[in-house]
Design a protein around this motif. Structure first.
Motif, PDB file in Angstrom:
ATOM      1  N   ALA A  43       0.831  -1.208   0.000  1.00 57.63           N
ATOM      2  CA  ALA A  43       0.000   0.000   0.000  1.00 57.63           C
ATOM      3  C   ALA A  43       0.865   1.258   0.000  1.00 57.63           C
ATOM      4  CB  ALA A  43      -0.933  -0.009   1.208  1.00 57.63           C
ATOM      5  N   LEU A  44       1.939   1.240   0.781  1.00 57.45           N
ATOM      6  CA  LEU A  44       2.851   2.379   0.823  1.00 57.45           C
ATOM      7  C   LEU A  44       3.534   2.567  -0.534  1.00 57.45           C
ATOM      8  CD1 LEU A  44       4.216   4.560   2.611  1.00 57.45           C
ATOM      9  CD2 LEU A  44       5.988   2.853   3.137  1.00 57.45           C
ATOM     10  N   MET A  45       3.932   1.466  -1.152  1.00 58.73           N
ATOM     11  CA  MET A  45       4.558   1.533  -2.463  1.00 58.73           C
ATOM     12  C   MET A  45       3.612   2.167  -3.487  1.00 58.73           C
ATOM     13  SD  MET A  45       6.076  -1.533  -4.889  1.00 58.73           S
ATOM     14  CE  MET A  45       6.860  -2.361  -3.503  1.00 58.73           C
ATOM     15  N   LEU A  46       2.333   1.788  -3.441  1.00 57.45           N
ATOM     16  CA  LEU A  46       1.361   2.353  -4.376  1.00 57.45           C
ATOM     17  C   LEU A  46       1.190   3.859  -4.171  1.00 57.45           C
ATOM     18  CD1 LEU A  46      -1.580  -0.198  -4.752  1.00 57.45           C
ATOM     19  CD2 LEU A  46      -0.006   0.615  -6.520  1.00 57.45           C
ATOM     20  N   ARG A  47       1.168   4.289  -2.906  1.00 52.85           N
ATOM     21  CA  ARG A  47       1.005   5.719  -2.640  1.00 52.85           C
ATOM     22  C   ARG A  47       2.193   6.514  -3.184  1.00 52.85           C
ATOM     23  NH1 ARG A  47      -0.917   3.930   2.419  1.00 52.85           N
ATOM     24  NH2 ARG A  47       0.987   4.579   3.506  1.00 52.85           N
ATOM     25  N   TRP A  48       3.392   6.033  -2.946  1.00 59.93           N
ATOM     26  CA  TRP A  48       4.587   6.725  -3.415  1.00 59.93           C
ATOM     27  C   TRP A  48       4.776   6.566  -4.921  1.00 59.93           C
ATOM     28  CZ3 TRP A  48       9.254   8.678  -0.747  1.00 59.93           C
ATOM     29  CH2 TRP A  48       8.974   9.053   0.584  1.00 59.93           C
ATOM     30  N   GLY A  89      16.086  -1.209  -5.390  1.00 60.06           N
ATOM     31  CA  GLY A  89      14.922  -0.481  -5.923  1.00 60.06           C
ATOM     32  C   GLY A  89      13.984  -0.070  -4.797  1.00 60.06           C
ATOM     33  N   PRO A  90      12.707  -0.482  -4.856  1.00 60.25           N
ATOM     34  CA  PRO A  90      11.770  -0.138  -3.786  1.00 60.25           C
ATOM     35  C   PRO A  90      11.850  -1.074  -2.574  1.00 60.25           C
ATOM     36  CG  PRO A  90      10.607  -1.326  -5.478  1.00 60.25           C
ATOM     37  CD  PRO A  90      12.024  -1.149  -5.982  1.00 60.25           C
ATOM     38  N   GLY A  91      12.913  -1.912  -2.531  1.00 52.83           N
ATOM     39  CA  GLY A  91      13.083  -2.793  -1.374  1.00 52.83           C
ATOM     40  C   GLY A  91      12.814  -4.248  -1.652  1.00 52.83           C
ATOM     41  N   LEU A  92      13.121  -4.694  -2.850  1.00 53.74           N
ATOM     42  CA  LEU A  92      12.853  -6.073  -3.241  1.00 53.74           C
ATOM     43  C   LEU A  92      14.151  -6.788  -3.591  1.00 53.74           C
ATOM     44  CD1 LEU A  92       9.828  -5.229  -5.563  1.00 53.74           C
ATOM     45  CD2 LEU A  92       9.699  -6.283  -3.293  1.00 53.74           C
ATOM     46  N   GLY A 113      18.459   8.078  -5.537  1.00 50.12           N
ATOM     47  CA  GLY A 113      18.135   8.763  -4.298  1.00 50.12           C
ATOM     48  C   GLY A 113      16.663   8.741  -3.946  1.00 50.12           C
ATOM     49  N   LYS A 114      15.778   8.850  -4.942  1.00 48.55           N
ATOM     50  CA  LYS A 114      14.343   8.826  -4.673  1.00 48.55           C
ATOM     51  C   LYS A 114      13.922   7.485  -4.076  1.00 48.55           C
ATOM     52  CE  LYS A 114      12.690  12.192  -8.071  1.00 48.55           C
ATOM     53  NZ  LYS A 114      11.787  12.411  -9.233  1.00 48.55           N
ATOM     54  N   LYS A 115      14.469   6.410  -4.609  1.00 47.76           N
ATOM     55  CA  LYS A 115      14.112   5.091  -4.092  1.00 47.76           C
ATOM     56  C   LYS A 115      14.628   4.890  -2.669  1.00 47.76           C
ATOM     57  CE  LYS A 115      13.596   3.006  -8.632  1.00 47.76           C
ATOM     58  NZ  LYS A 115      14.119   2.061  -9.647  1.00 47.76           N
ATOM     59  N   VAL A 116      15.793   5.439  -2.384  1.00 45.22           N
ATOM     60  CA  VAL A 116      16.325   5.328  -1.017  1.00 45.22           C
ATOM     61  C   VAL A 116      15.476   6.156  -0.051  1.00 45.22           C
ATOM     62  CG1 VAL A 116      18.328   5.788   0.457  1.00 45.22           C
ATOM     63  CG2 VAL A 116      18.649   4.801  -1.819  1.00 45.22           C
ATOM     64  N   ARG A 117      14.942   7.285  -0.496  1.00 48.13           N
ATOM     65  CA  ARG A 117      14.027   8.045   0.362  1.00 48.13           C
ATOM     66  C   ARG A 117      12.774   7.231   0.665  1.00 48.13           C
ATOM     67  NH1 ARG A 117      16.126  12.453  -2.574  1.00 48.13           N
ATOM     68  NH2 ARG A 117      14.476  12.501  -4.136  1.00 48.13           N
ATOM     69  N   PHE A 118      12.284   6.509  -0.320  1.00 46.86           N
ATOM     70  CA  PHE A 118      11.143   5.623  -0.075  1.00 46.86           C
ATOM     71  C   PHE A 118      11.512   4.534   0.929  1.00 46.86           C
ATOM     72  CE2 PHE A 118       9.162   1.509  -1.043  1.00 46.86           C
ATOM     73  CZ  PHE A 118       7.848   1.802  -0.699  1.00 46.86           C
ATOM     74  N   LYS A 127       8.164   0.192  10.841  1.00 46.18           N
ATOM     75  CA  LYS A 127       8.948  -0.112  12.053  1.00 46.18           C
ATOM     76  C   LYS A 127       9.917  -1.265  11.806  1.00 46.18           C
ATOM     77  CE  LYS A 127       5.516   1.703  15.314  1.00 46.18           C
ATOM     78  NZ  LYS A 127       4.695   2.354  14.266  1.00 46.18           N
ATOM     79  N   LEU A 128      10.694  -1.129  10.746  1.00 46.21           N
ATOM     80  CA  LEU A 128      11.659  -2.161  10.366  1.00 46.21           C
ATOM     81  C   LEU A 128      13.057  -1.730  10.808  1.00 46.21           C
ATOM     82  CD1 LEU A 128      10.375  -3.046   6.788  1.00 46.21           C
ATOM     83  CD2 LEU A 128      10.109  -4.397   8.875  1.00 46.21           C
ATOM     84  N   ASP A 129      13.379  -2.044  12.038  1.00 39.68           N
ATOM     85  CA  ASP A 129      14.681  -1.665  12.565  1.00 39.68           C
ATOM     86  C   ASP A 129      15.810  -2.523  12.013  1.00 39.68           C
ATOM     87  OD1 ASP A 129      13.475   0.279  14.116  1.00 39.68           O
ATOM     88  OD2 ASP A 129      13.225  -1.050  15.844  1.00 39.68           O
ATOM     89  N   ASN A 130      15.471  -3.588  11.280  1.00 36.61           N
ATOM     90  CA  ASN A 130      16.499  -4.497  10.772  1.00 36.61           C
ATOM     91  C   ASN A 130      16.866  -4.240   9.308  1.00 36.61           C
ATOM     92  OD1 ASN A 130      13.924  -5.429  10.029  1.00 36.61           O
ATOM     93  ND2 ASN A 130      14.622  -7.551   9.841  1.00 36.61           N
ATOM     94  N   ILE A 131      16.439  -3.101   8.750  1.00 35.41           N
ATOM     95  CA  ILE A 131      16.909  -2.715   7.421  1.00 35.41           C
ATOM     96  C   ILE A 131      17.708  -1.427   7.515  1.00 35.41           C
ATOM     97  CG2 ILE A 131      14.930  -3.827   6.299  1.00 35.41           C
ATOM     98  CD1 ILE A 131      13.880  -0.998   5.630  1.00 35.41           C
ATOM     99  N   ASN A 132      18.710  -1.331   6.652  1.00 34.05           N
ATOM    100  CA  ASN A 132      19.598  -0.169   6.632  1.00 34.05           C
ATOM    101  C   ASN A 132      19.687   0.354   5.199  1.00 34.05           C
ATOM    102  OD1 ASN A 132      21.577   1.754   7.317  1.00 34.05           O
ATOM    103  ND2 ASN A 132      23.229   0.301   6.875  1.00 34.05           N
ATOM    104  N   PRO A 133      18.850   1.334   4.812  1.00 37.38           N
ATOM    105  CA  PRO A 133      18.906   1.873   3.457  1.00 37.38           C
ATOM    106  C   PRO A 133      20.228   2.608   3.202  1.00 37.38           C
ATOM    107  CG  PRO A 133      16.787   2.366   4.485  1.00 37.38           C
ATOM    108  CD  PRO A 133      17.702   1.888   5.567  1.00 37.38           C
ATOM    109  N   LEU A 134      20.830   2.359   2.033  1.00 32.19           N
ATOM    110  CA  LEU A 134      22.111   2.962   1.684  1.00 32.19           C
ATOM    111  C   LEU A 134      22.037   3.556   0.282  1.00 32.19           C
ATOM    112  CD1 LEU A 134      24.462   0.081   2.882  1.00 32.19           C
ATOM    113  CD2 LEU A 134      24.065   2.250   4.055  1.00 32.19           C
ATOM    114  N   HIS A 135      22.398   4.832   0.163  1.00 28.26           N
ATOM    115  CA  HIS A 135      22.420   5.502  -1.132  1.00 28.26           C
ATOM    116  C   HIS A 135      23.859   5.517  -1.622  1.00 28.26           C
ATOM    117  CE1 HIS A 135      21.759   9.411  -3.632  1.00 28.26           C
ATOM    118  NE2 HIS A 135      21.752   8.323  -4.391  1.00 28.26           N
ATOM    119  N   MET A 136      24.202   4.559  -2.479  1.00 30.36           N
ATOM    120  CA  MET A 136      25.562   4.489  -3.016  1.00 30.36           C
ATOM    121  C   MET A 136      25.604   3.507  -4.175  1.00 30.36           C
ATOM    122  SD  MET A 136      27.640   2.053  -0.289  1.00 30.36           S
ATOM    123  CE  MET A 136      27.514   3.240   1.034  1.00 30.36           C
ATOM    124  N   ARG A 137      26.718   3.506  -4.875  1.00 28.48           N
ATOM    125  CA  ARG A 137      26.933   2.526  -5.934  1.00 28.48           C
ATOM    126  C   ARG A 137      27.457   1.230  -5.320  1.00 28.48           C
ATOM    127  NH1 ARG A 137      26.496   4.335 -10.934  1.00 28.48           N
ATOM    128  NH2 ARG A 137      27.690   2.566 -11.735  1.00 28.48           N
TER     129      ARG A 137
END
Length: 218
Positions: A43-48, A89-92, A113-118, A127-137
């Motif tokens: 649902a969050l993915m659809l909104r964004w 990407g969006p977390g897949l 960068g947009k996908k990392v903001r998502f 409330k996913l404390d076990n993921i660490n989004p990283l914006h880099m190559r």
């Protein structure tokens, strides 16, 4: 009535029923809270998606199959507790895996960068404390500790991934590439001393071929 015309309660019911059935087919157990988080993620993915162009898949049942179940089909083949999701990407597949395995840790890396903001918003809202989004190559990534594997879902040909991940592969970290198919020419393009092993995946709701390719230094 076509699926695109379903209202929100009907669409949610379609997703819920199919999710429960598909998880059972994979032999995976999920609590009611975990299932709610998985569907909340969609649902969050659809909104964004209206502004960020995260996915071309928007039909309720197809989203469950192609985003959630396709990602989770790899779970029975994972035996570690810390993974890098390369080009997430969006977390897949990282977010669905993180929801079902809250005791594991996932670095979610993307150069967009947009996908990392998502991803950061998904981390906060779900409330996913076990993921660490990283914006880099990918070539710049260096784990802060031990890593059990690198997940790559339809990211690039194997030989290119081996070049990008050479430092990690040479340390004994396996590449786990999720693909629709693996041609013999792509397999042969992987240079020595790396070994390539293939496992076919059965994904409920998808009729297309799926496989998990494990690449590691011999």
């Amino acid at each position: 009535m076509v699926e695109d015309s379903l209202d929100l309660p009907e669409a949610l019911a379609v997703q819920q029923r199919f999710l429960e059935t598909a998880l059972g087919s994979l032999g995976l157990a999920a609590t009611a809270e975990q299932q709610a988080r998985l569907l909340g993620y969609l649902a969050l993915m659809l909104r964004w998606n209206r502004s960020y162009n995260l996915t071309a898949v928007t039909k309720p049942r197809e989203m469950v199959a192609r985003h959630l179940i396709d990602s989770l089909a790899v779970l029975p083949h994972l035996d570690g507790v810390r993974y890098l999701d390369a080009g997430t990407g969006p977390g897949l597949p990282g977010i669905p895996l993180a929801i079902l395995r809250p005791e594991w840790e996932f670095d979610l890396l993307d150069s967009n960068g947009k996908k990392v903001r998502f991803l950061n918003e998904a981390r906060r809202q779900l409330k996913l404390d076990n993921i660490n989004p990283l914006h880099m190559r990918l070539e710049a990534y260096r784990p802060s500790g031990d890593l059990d594997g690198v997940l790559a879902r339809a990211l690039a040909p194997l030989d290119r991934l081996v070049v990008w991940l050479e430092v990690l592969l040479d340390r004994g970290v396996p590449l786990l590439a999720m693909k629709g198919d693996l041609s013999e020419s792509e397999r042969r393009a992987v240079p020595a001393p790396y070994n390539v092993a293939l496992t076919e995946l059965k994904v409920p709701g998808l009729h297309a071929q799926r496989c998990l390719v494990r690449v590691e230094k011999q």
